[in-house]
Scaffold this motif. Structure first.
Motif, PDB file in Angstrom:
ATOM      1  N   LYS A   1      11.005  -8.645  -0.924  1.00  0.00           N
ATOM      2  CA  LYS A   1       9.680  -9.194  -1.200  1.00  0.00           C
ATOM      3  C   LYS A   1       9.488  -9.399  -2.709  1.00  0.00           C
ATOM      4  O   LYS A   1       8.971 -10.424  -3.147  1.00  0.00           O
ATOM      5  CB  LYS A   1       8.631  -8.211  -0.662  1.00  0.00           C
ATOM      6  CG  LYS A   1       7.250  -8.802  -0.559  1.00  0.00           C
ATOM      7  CD  LYS A   1       6.301  -7.831   0.113  1.00  0.00           C
ATOM      8  CE  LYS A   1       5.072  -7.654  -0.719  1.00  0.00           C
ATOM      9  NZ  LYS A   1       4.326  -6.445  -0.421  1.00  0.00           N
ATOM     10  N   TYR A   2       9.937  -8.417  -3.466  1.00  0.00           N
ATOM     11  CA  TYR A   2       9.841  -8.503  -4.926  1.00  0.00           C
ATOM     12  C   TYR A   2      10.661  -9.689  -5.435  1.00  0.00           C
ATOM     13  O   TYR A   2      10.202 -10.464  -6.279  1.00  0.00           O
ATOM     14  CB  TYR A   2      10.344  -7.197  -5.536  1.00  0.00           C
ATOM     15  CG  TYR A   2      10.391  -7.177  -7.041  1.00  0.00           C
ATOM     16  CD1 TYR A   2       9.270  -6.862  -7.798  1.00  0.00           C
ATOM     17  CD2 TYR A   2      11.573  -7.470  -7.727  1.00  0.00           C
ATOM     18  CE1 TYR A   2       9.312  -6.834  -9.170  1.00  0.00           C
ATOM     19  CE2 TYR A   2      11.626  -7.449  -9.105  1.00  0.00           C
ATOM     20  CZ  TYR A   2      10.500  -7.126  -9.825  1.00  0.00           C
ATOM     21  OH  TYR A   2      10.549  -7.105 -11.195  1.00  0.00           O
TER      22      TYR A   2
ATOM     23  N   ARG B   1      10.651   3.203  -9.853  1.00  0.00           N
ATOM     24  CA  ARG B   1      10.446   2.249  -8.784  1.00  0.00           C
ATOM     25  C   ARG B   1      11.447   2.494  -7.658  1.00  0.00           C
ATOM     26  O   ARG B   1      12.643   2.292  -7.816  1.00  0.00           O
ATOM     27  CB  ARG B   1      10.621   0.854  -9.357  1.00  0.00           C
ATOM     28  CG  ARG B   1      10.247  -0.197  -8.383  1.00  0.00           C
ATOM     29  CD  ARG B   1      10.198  -1.589  -8.984  1.00  0.00           C
ATOM     30  NE  ARG B   1       9.759  -2.438  -7.895  1.00  0.00           N
ATOM     31  CZ  ARG B   1       8.716  -3.251  -7.947  1.00  0.00           C
ATOM     32  NH1 ARG B   1       8.046  -3.364  -9.052  1.00  0.00           N
ATOM     33  NH2 ARG B   1       8.366  -3.949  -6.902  1.00  0.00           N
TER      34      ARG B   1
ATOM     35  N   GLU C   1       8.881 -12.894  -4.783  1.00  0.00           N
ATOM     36  CA  GLU C   1       7.734 -13.061  -5.651  1.00  0.00           C
ATOM     37  C   GLU C   1       8.145 -13.499  -7.057  1.00  0.00           C
ATOM     38  O   GLU C   1       7.484 -14.297  -7.700  1.00  0.00           O
ATOM     39  CB  GLU C   1       7.003 -11.720  -5.732  1.00  0.00           C
ATOM     40  CG  GLU C   1       5.504 -11.806  -5.737  1.00  0.00           C
ATOM     41  CD  GLU C   1       4.914 -10.407  -5.647  1.00  0.00           C
ATOM     42  OE1 GLU C   1       4.793  -9.776  -6.692  1.00  0.00           O
ATOM     43  OE2 GLU C   1       4.615  -9.944  -4.526  1.00  0.00           O
ATOM     44  N   LYS C   2       9.257 -12.919  -7.533  1.00  0.00           N
ATOM     45  CA  LYS C   2       9.693 -13.176  -8.899  1.00  0.00           C
ATOM     46  C   LYS C   2      10.692 -14.322  -8.983  1.00  0.00           C
ATOM     47  O   LYS C   2      11.127 -14.678 -10.073  1.00  0.00           O
ATOM     48  CB  LYS C   2      10.368 -11.920  -9.472  1.00  0.00           C
ATOM     49  CG  LYS C   2       9.439 -10.763  -9.681  1.00  0.00           C
ATOM     50  CD  LYS C   2       8.690 -10.860 -10.986  1.00  0.00           C
ATOM     51  CE  LYS C   2       9.586 -10.514 -12.158  1.00  0.00           C
ATOM     52  NZ  LYS C   2       8.821 -10.529 -13.408  1.00  0.00           N
ATOM     53  N   GLY C   3      11.126 -14.852  -7.837  1.00  0.00           N
ATOM     54  CA  GLY C   3      12.111 -15.919  -7.864  1.00  0.00           C
ATOM     55  C   GLY C   3      13.487 -15.460  -8.314  1.00  0.00           C
ATOM     56  O   GLY C   3      14.175 -16.156  -9.052  1.00  0.00           O
TER      57      GLY C   3
END
Lengths: 354, 440
Positions: free
Chosen positions: B424-425, B130, B428-430
């Motif tokens: 952004k990730y 990633r 999204e995942k908090g």
């Protein structure tokens, strides 16, 4: 001696129609459920829960899905992994795009999305049969994986096209530990498996089997082929879709479309064939066999110690695995479920077989 | 009865495994290798090189400050589910659990990100995985080290610019990006688009479906486009097929630049003469003419202990990449021992500190016998990539020849994109990103 139904009289239709008509079966099922719900979470290690129990349960669910389609309705399908992908990506998008979406509702909606897609790809089954239908479902396999990679909307514009499952929360309780995830998976699988068991005994299940055994005759006695076949595709895809959502949310956490490739579809098909075509129980046995045997072989090879080089032992694993599959298919072509049935019949006569 | 017997064997196997406890002051590393399946060439080479380096450290130095390295392999078949099973199986083994996890598969890397972060086991994805995990604030346990795909891609454009005689010469040029149609292949599209805008060249992306052994239509498109350069982002069998197809349409191989997963002997030899002149990027080089490889030959291979079944592969691209994996693992353990006690087994959490504070400069590379073999690197809490340097090599028909020095990537562009994507990730995942100024 123990397993005998003599003396169990059914006094009402209700009693006669229950899922498990024999008392010993009911006790056994209750004991098995109690074992998996109460004993396993306390005594199993993280490895057993995360690495073994959860994948076996999820693949059992997918195998039940395919078994409904292939085993009960007689429609061969090679697209199960793609329907799992639809479920996983749909659940992700529902949770992502609708604030406050309860996770279980998202799972159900994901299953319904998969069902809708499954019905579309089931349309050719009205005209083509057997291996030709397998080829048509193969198109589903490639098309869905392609579409999920091609359109970035599905993965929320992630540059690599993978999705990461959000936190699983039900009524404010976060399912984060392996025990909690295991229990959630187990609960979903139990409910859906019991539902499937009931469904295949009901009129819809009987019409599937009628279509499977001879579709012209079924049509003559008033079963609508289109309705029945599409229903089978929808229900089957629903199960695969929910399995896919669980695969993303309680097992891997992050999934990519490539992970749901043809190999996985074949694996699910093998589970059905090895476990027993047309048997809910067989789906569990087949999933356990296909998931656990390679791991068992790997561990066993390690236990043999250093005298087998890793390169050879990895290849040996595959050879033994393939050999065992062939062995089982020769010994019992109807799968592990049939072995179980034979065992049950023998048990009825034990200890005085004639 | 049959069932019972096999169950008994199973239990005794499990018991034997549980009983074989490793002695204290060992450092356990669980290796999720793959030696069968379509990518076995990479798996055997890289894990072979890594294990040979571990053997070298044990044999030559007696371990790391006396702590011997132990390792165990678990076959994944390059399959995500098997990879997770291996991760779970090995994470508690050894005196302090698994020290570090090298998935060697982008898919498995993705699958263990959450788990490894929760279990506090660092994951090193050297040159794959990633890309936005390079932001260590959001991904504390994930290390896409040396050079990630985006950095590598900017270095590639820089290399093309050098060949053209300056970055300003790129204006109006046409580049075709032939990519493997998967998460891995798609990863560089945004950075290429951004660079095309920056330098004024046009870029066309052409996907090749997995596995890529049929590329006639794609190369027909290349012929119609008449690009100045082709970037090959291939994988496995796709690479030799692409080179052969390029030869068929007469596209010069000297104008094809591949990613490092397209740049091993296994990618060029099957293409035969069609591969001659083909260029690929790499963060390690091929060849045995480095002191570290010489040491392995002396202390490991000469004693008949090498992990490689085919000894002629020692010094190949994949093998040497495995040695780079080994060097980084060993040096990170050494660094962690400096803080948490020399001669002690370290935990995954301590290993994370070791990797995050790892710095291998030119002097240290020389000491390790790896000068020019791998790039220098400096890790930090903020930067989990650490290097961003790339060398280019050309296939001369028999072997890879290095044709450039280390080329720097465009960190300004890449870093911005990484932070945006990681943020952004995190949203999204908090995840609340770490504050790196508070890390010791």
């Amino acid at each position: 001696m123990l397993y005998r139904e003599a003396g169990q009289f059914k006094a009402s239709y209700k009693e006669d129609q229950q899922i498990f008509p024999i008392r010993q079966d009911r006790i056994a099922i209750a004991l098995i459920l109690a074992f998996f719900y109460l004993v396993v979470p306390y005594f199993a290690s993280q490895y057993w829960l995360q690495g073994i129990m959860i994948p076996v349960l999820i693949f059992s669910l997918a195998a039940i899905g395919l078994n409904i389609l292939t085993g009960y309705a007689g429609q061969l399908s090679l697209g199960s992994a793609a329907f799992m992908a639809v479920g996983a990506f749909a659940a992700y998008n529902f949770v992502l795009r609708i604030p406050g979406m309860p996770i279980l509702v998202a799972f159900i909606l994901a299953g319904l999305c998969a069902a809708a897609v499954g019905m579309v790809f089931g349309l050719p089954s009205l005209r083509i049969k057997g291996f030709y239908l397998a080829v048509a479902t193969l198109a589903a396999q490639f098309f869905i994986v392609w579409a999920l990679t091609k359109f970035p909307w599905f993965s929320n514009n992630s540059s690599s096209g993978v999705i990461t499952a959000q936190k699983v929360e039900i009524l404010g309780y976060a399912f984060e530990t392996p025990e909690a995830k295991y229990l959630l998976t187990l609960a979903v699988v139990t409910v859906l498996a019991l539902l499937a068991k009931n469904m295949v005994r009901s009129s819809i299940g009987r019409s599937w089997m009628a279509i499977r055994d001879m579709d012209v005759a079924a049509e003559v006695i008033g079963i609508r082929p289109m309705h029945t076949k599409l229903m089978a595709f929808a229900v089957s895809s629903f199960y695969c879709g929910v399995a896919g959502a669980l695969y993303a949310y309680t097992y891997l956490g992050t999934v990519e479309p490539e992970g749901f490739n043809l190999d996985l579809s074949f694996k699910i098909l093998f589970m059905v064939i090895i476990g027993g075509v047309g048997s809910i129980m067989g789906s569990f046995l087949g999933a356990a066999f296909i998931v656990l045997l390679p791991i068992f072989l790997n561990v066993a090879m390690h236990a043999l110690g250093g005298w087998v080089p890793q390169g050879i032992s990895s290849n040996l694993e595959l050879i033994v695995f393939g050999g065992l599959i062939i062995f089982f298919l020769i010994v019992e072509p109807h799968g592990l479920a049939r072995l179980w049935q034979i065992g049950k019949e023998k048990l009825r006569l034990w200890p005085f077989p004639h | 009865m049959k069932m019972k017997k096999s169950a008994l064997i199973g239990f005794s196997v499990a018991a034997a495994l549980g009983a074989s406890a490793v002695q204290a002051a060992d450092q356990y590393i669980g290796l999720p290798s793959y030696r069968v399946g379509p990518y076995a060439a990479g798996g055997t080479g890289i894990f072979g090189g890594m294990i040979d380096y571990f053997q070298l450290v044990n044999a030559r130095d007696g371990g790391i400050n006396g702590v011997k390295l132990t390792w165990e392999e678990c076959e994944t078949e390059y399959n995500n589910a098997r990879g997770v099973e291996c991760y779970e199986r090995m994470k508690k083994n050894g005196p302090t659990g698994n020290t570090v996890f090298h998935p060697l598969s982008t898919g498995i890397t993705y699958s263990v990100i959450d788990k490894a972060t929760a279990d506090k086991i660092p994951v090193i994805s050297l040159g794959y995985g990633r890309t936005d995990a390079s932001d260590g604030r959001v991904f504390p346990y994930i290390f896409p080290m040396l050079t990630n795909y985006w950095s590598q891609n900017t270095a590639k454009i820089k290399f093309i610019g050098m060949k053209e005689g300056g970055m300003d010469k790129l204006k109006g040029k046409k580049i075709v990006n032939i990519y493997h149609d998967s998460a891995y292949g798609k990863e560089t599209i945004p950075v290429l688009d951004a660079q095309a805008k920056m330098y004024g060249f046009t870029v066309k992306h052409i996907p090749v479906a997995h596995p890529g052994n049929e590329q006639q239509s794609q190369w027909l498109q290349v012929r119609q486009e008449k690009p100045d350069w082709v970037i090959l982002r291939g994988w496995g069998v796709m690479n030799p097929t692409a080179l052969k197809a390029a030869a068929k349409i007469g596209f010069p191989r000297e104008k094809i630049v591949g990613v490092w997963w397209s740049g091993a002997e296994e990618d060029t030899i099957p293409a035969g003469a069609a591969a001659k002149g083909y260029i690929s990027a790499g963060f390690n080089v091929a060849g045995t003419n480095y002191p570290v490889i010489k040491d392995i030959q002396k202390h490991v291979v000469a004693k008949g202990k090498t992990n490689m079944e085919d000894k002629s592969r020692i010094g190949s691209v994949y093998y040497n990449r495995g040695v780079v994996h080994g060097i980084i693992t060993v040096e990170a353990i050494r660094k962690a021992q400096e803080k948490y006690g020399k001669g002690k087994s370290i935990t995954g959490e301590q290993m994370r500190w070791g990797i995050e504070n790892l710095s291998i400069d030119a002097a240290m590379l020389k000491k390790l016998g790896a000068e020019g073999f791998m790039p220098a690197l400096k890790m930090s809490c903020l930067n989990h990539e650490g290097s961003g340097l790339v060398k280019f090599q050309q296939w001369d028909g028999k072997q890879w020849k290095v044709i450039t020095d280390w080329i720097e990537s465009d960190q300004k562009l890449v870093r911005g994109m990484i932070e945006e994507s990681a943020a952004k990730y995190a949203k999204e995942k908090g995840i609340t990103p770490r504050d790196c100024s508070k890390e010791s």
